[in-house]
Design a protein around this motif. Sequence first.
Motif, PDB file in Angstrom:
ATOM      1  N   ILE A 160       0.736  -1.382   0.074  1.00 56.75           N
ATOM      2  CA  ILE A 160      -0.276   0.156   0.010  1.00 56.75           C
ATOM      3  C   ILE A 160       0.737   1.435   0.085  1.00 56.75           C
ATOM      4  O   ILE A 160       0.274   2.003  -0.838  1.00 56.75           O
ATOM      5  CB  ILE A 160      -0.974  -0.201   1.429  1.00 56.75           C
ATOM      6  CG1 ILE A 160      -1.516  -1.126   1.166  1.00 56.75           C
ATOM      7  CG2 ILE A 160      -1.511   0.966   1.155  1.00 56.75           C
ATOM      8  CD1 ILE A 160      -3.075  -1.507   2.508  1.00 56.75           C
ATOM      9  N   ASP A 161       2.129   1.112   0.894  1.00 54.26           N
ATOM     10  CA  ASP A 161       3.394   2.233   0.532  1.00 54.26           C
ATOM     11  C   ASP A 161       3.335   2.902  -0.495  1.00 54.26           C
ATOM     12  O   ASP A 161       3.431   3.740  -0.865  1.00 54.26           O
ATOM     13  CB  ASP A 161       4.427   2.049   0.985  1.00 54.26           C
ATOM     14  CG  ASP A 161       3.959   2.009   2.698  1.00 54.26           C
ATOM     15  OD1 ASP A 161       2.950   2.172   3.295  1.00 54.26           O
ATOM     16  OD2 ASP A 161       4.737   1.455   3.589  1.00 54.26           O
ATOM     17  N   LEU A 162       3.503   1.562  -1.431  1.00 52.57           N
ATOM     18  CA  LEU A 162       3.953   1.992  -2.900  1.00 52.57           C
ATOM     19  C   LEU A 162       2.962   2.461  -3.701  1.00 52.57           C
ATOM     20  O   LEU A 162       3.243   3.525  -4.700  1.00 52.57           O
ATOM     21  CB  LEU A 162       4.343   0.736  -3.369  1.00 52.57           C
ATOM     22  CG  LEU A 162       6.421   0.304  -2.952  1.00 52.57           C
ATOM     23  CD1 LEU A 162       6.490  -1.294  -2.896  1.00 52.57           C
ATOM     24  CD2 LEU A 162       7.311   1.031  -3.195  1.00 52.57           C
ATOM     25  N   ALA A 163       1.775   1.718  -3.642  1.00 48.29           N
ATOM     26  CA  ALA A 163       0.516   2.641  -4.396  1.00 48.29           C
ATOM     27  C   ALA A 163       0.470   3.758  -3.535  1.00 48.29           C
ATOM     28  O   ALA A 163      -0.765   4.521  -4.722  1.00 48.29           O
ATOM     29  CB  ALA A 163      -0.548   1.087  -3.777  1.00 48.29           C
ATOM     30  N   GLU A 211      13.588  -3.418   1.416  1.00 48.15           N
ATOM     31  CA  GLU A 211      14.237  -3.167   0.154  1.00 48.15           C
ATOM     32  C   GLU A 211      14.029  -4.323  -0.762  1.00 48.15           C
ATOM     33  O   GLU A 211      13.442  -4.245  -1.636  1.00 48.15           O
ATOM     34  CB  GLU A 211      15.945  -3.344   0.712  1.00 48.15           C
ATOM     35  CG  GLU A 211      16.815  -2.195   1.997  1.00 48.15           C
ATOM     36  CD  GLU A 211      16.070  -1.020   0.886  1.00 48.15           C
ATOM     37  OE1 GLU A 211      16.013  -0.887  -0.718  1.00 48.15           O
ATOM     38  OE2 GLU A 211      16.270  -0.003   1.428  1.00 48.15           O
ATOM     39  N   THR A 212      13.414  -5.681  -0.038  1.00 47.08           N
ATOM     40  CA  THR A 212      13.002  -6.224  -0.947  1.00 47.08           C
ATOM     41  C   THR A 212      12.367  -5.779  -1.840  1.00 47.08           C
ATOM     42  O   THR A 212      11.409  -6.055  -2.963  1.00 47.08           O
ATOM     43  CB  THR A 212      13.170  -7.883  -0.380  1.00 47.08           C
ATOM     44  OG1 THR A 212      14.077  -8.286   0.085  1.00 47.08           O
ATOM     45  CG2 THR A 212      12.498  -8.743  -1.751  1.00 47.08           C
ATOM     46  N   ALA A 213      11.306  -5.286  -0.773  1.00 43.44           N
ATOM     47  CA  ALA A 213       9.969  -4.863  -1.468  1.00 43.44           C
ATOM     48  C   ALA A 213      10.404  -3.750  -2.672  1.00 43.44           C
ATOM     49  O   ALA A 213       9.096  -3.803  -3.431  1.00 43.44           O
ATOM     50  CB  ALA A 213       8.656  -4.449  -0.408  1.00 43.44           C
ATOM     51  N   PHE A 214      10.425  -3.186  -2.322  1.00 46.50           N
ATOM     52  CA  PHE A 214      11.244  -2.102  -2.890  1.00 46.50           C
ATOM     53  C   PHE A 214      11.568  -2.594  -4.831  1.00 46.50           C
ATOM     54  O   PHE A 214      11.566  -1.820  -5.544  1.00 46.50           O
ATOM     55  CB  PHE A 214      12.211  -0.966  -2.617  1.00 46.50           C
ATOM     56  CG  PHE A 214      11.343  -0.447  -1.268  1.00 46.50           C
ATOM     57  CD1 PHE A 214      10.247  -0.153  -1.668  1.00 46.50           C
ATOM     58  CD2 PHE A 214      12.341   0.389  -0.707  1.00 46.50           C
ATOM     59  CE1 PHE A 214       9.513   0.842  -1.053  1.00 46.50           C
ATOM     60  CE2 PHE A 214      11.898   1.263   0.061  1.00 46.50           C
ATOM     61  CZ  PHE A 214      10.719   1.161   0.219  1.00 46.50           C
ATOM     62  N   GLN A 215      12.460  -3.422  -4.821  1.00 49.22           N
ATOM     63  CA  GLN A 215      13.127  -4.270  -5.505  1.00 49.22           C
ATOM     64  C   GLN A 215      12.359  -4.415  -6.671  1.00 49.22           C
ATOM     65  O   GLN A 215      12.025  -4.310  -7.565  1.00 49.22           O
ATOM     66  CB  GLN A 215      14.244  -4.855  -5.233  1.00 49.22           C
ATOM     67  CG  GLN A 215      15.364  -6.247  -6.086  1.00 49.22           C
ATOM     68  CD  GLN A 215      16.433  -4.984  -7.263  1.00 49.22           C
ATOM     69  OE1 GLN A 215      17.655  -4.824  -6.868  1.00 49.22           O
ATOM     70  NE2 GLN A 215      15.869  -4.384  -8.122  1.00 49.22           N
ATOM     71  N   GLN A 216      11.864  -5.653  -6.393  1.00 52.36           N
ATOM     72  CA  GLN A 216      10.137  -6.495  -6.134  1.00 52.36           C
ATOM     73  C   GLN A 216       8.997  -5.325  -7.028  1.00 52.36           C
ATOM     74  O   GLN A 216       9.023  -5.250  -8.625  1.00 52.36           O
ATOM     75  CB  GLN A 216       9.256  -6.600  -6.158  1.00 52.36           C
ATOM     76  CG  GLN A 216      10.332  -8.159  -5.411  1.00 52.36           C
ATOM     77  CD  GLN A 216       9.317  -9.318  -4.106  1.00 52.36           C
ATOM     78  OE1 GLN A 216       8.126  -8.006  -3.691  1.00 52.36           O
ATOM     79  NE2 GLN A 216       9.748 -10.373  -3.721  1.00 52.36           N
ATOM     80  N   PHE A 217       9.096  -3.885  -6.412  1.00 50.92           N
ATOM     81  CA  PHE A 217       8.187  -3.381  -7.633  1.00 50.92           C
ATOM     82  C   PHE A 217       8.807  -2.727  -8.467  1.00 50.92           C
ATOM     83  O   PHE A 217       8.384  -2.269  -9.248  1.00 50.92           O
ATOM     84  CB  PHE A 217       8.387  -1.649  -6.136  1.00 50.92           C
ATOM     85  CG  PHE A 217       7.304  -0.718  -6.885  1.00 50.92           C
ATOM     86  CD1 PHE A 217       5.700  -0.918  -6.729  1.00 50.92           C
ATOM     87  CD2 PHE A 217       7.868  -0.077  -7.221  1.00 50.92           C
ATOM     88  CE1 PHE A 217       5.370   0.350  -7.269  1.00 50.92           C
ATOM     89  CE2 PHE A 217       6.561   1.326  -7.947  1.00 50.92           C
ATOM     90  CZ  PHE A 217       5.157   1.218  -7.318  1.00 50.92           C
ATOM     91  N   SER A 218      10.294  -2.480  -8.185  1.00 52.99           N
ATOM     92  CA  SER A 218      10.990  -1.572  -9.856  1.00 52.99           C
ATOM     93  C   SER A 218      10.933  -2.058 -10.649  1.00 52.99           C
ATOM     94  O   SER A 218      11.158  -1.985 -11.626  1.00 52.99           O
ATOM     95  CB  SER A 218      12.892  -1.571  -8.734  1.00 52.99           C
ATOM     96  OG  SER A 218      13.136  -1.015  -9.890  1.00 52.99           O
TER      97      SER A 218
END
Length: 313
Positions: free
Chosen positions: A220-223, A241-248
């Motif tokens: 939700i943060d990334l959304a 960092e893993t969530a950020f990498q996957q989103f990227s």
Amino acid sequence: MDRKITYFDLGATLYTPSNHENLVGVLQGNIIGSRSCVICLEDSIKDEQLESALVNLQKALRLCKPRPELKRFIRPRNVNVFEKVLKFDGIDKVDGFVLPKFDMDTASDYLKVIEKQNAYGFAYMPTLETHQVFCTDSIRLIRAVLNGFKDSIICLRIGGNDLMNVLGLKRVRGMTIYDTPLRQVIDRLVLEFRPAGFELSAPVFDIIDDTKTLQKELAIDLAYGFYAKTAIHPRQVTVIETAFQQFSDQHLHQVNQLMDESSAAVFQLDGQMLEMYCHRQWAYKTHQFNEYYQRDSMACKHLASSKRSEERR
């Protein structure tokens, strides 16, 4: 030192109390995977520990060496401590400061210290975490003040736990921050500050062993367009960092197509209708995130590899 850092450099920002027994190690980046850190002299330090925490920080600043791949910040306890820390030897080794409890009661005092010490070369992250954040009129007054030194601000931090405290609440296992009354506050902060050109950092998730809910909250943060988040424990850094990498990785294809001038004005990709003009800001911001993230991820991997090599010696 070169302090040309941006919001996209932050990633998972690990907070560490200033009385940490290995503060030099923290400032040297020995916490694997963290791209930015905040040394805290505020809520994590009791009144009677403040002086020893300041001494510990002074010592660490003298001993630590430059580490460009790790962005270093200090969160002073208040305006008086902020002014004192600015005079420490080695303060040029940090990139900036988190300004706690930033509102109309403290703003002018913070700005006076910055002007008096000619400390405009640092990067600042004012934290929105007092009762004034619940009032739209106060938010707009704070925004007007922040506009005055906008070039020195890399983002605004949302003080989730302090805001929960104002309401007499605390985090509950299994529930994200968006399942609480603070969702309305977060919505308001995004709507008031993002159009004015301010980025915001997502609040901390303080239940350390509830990784499943942290991952749900990160989605939700990334959304919401939050590309930085507070971490309070090293194990959270990896999750964030893993969530950020996957989103990227997941959105890179869409970003590239939206930024390609040869693309149609409206097209379908990955099962979604995309519009070059409507999604332009999202694409530009996500492209920046991807560029900084990939660069800093490589730096962190190098840092981790270097640390393991040092430990083998």
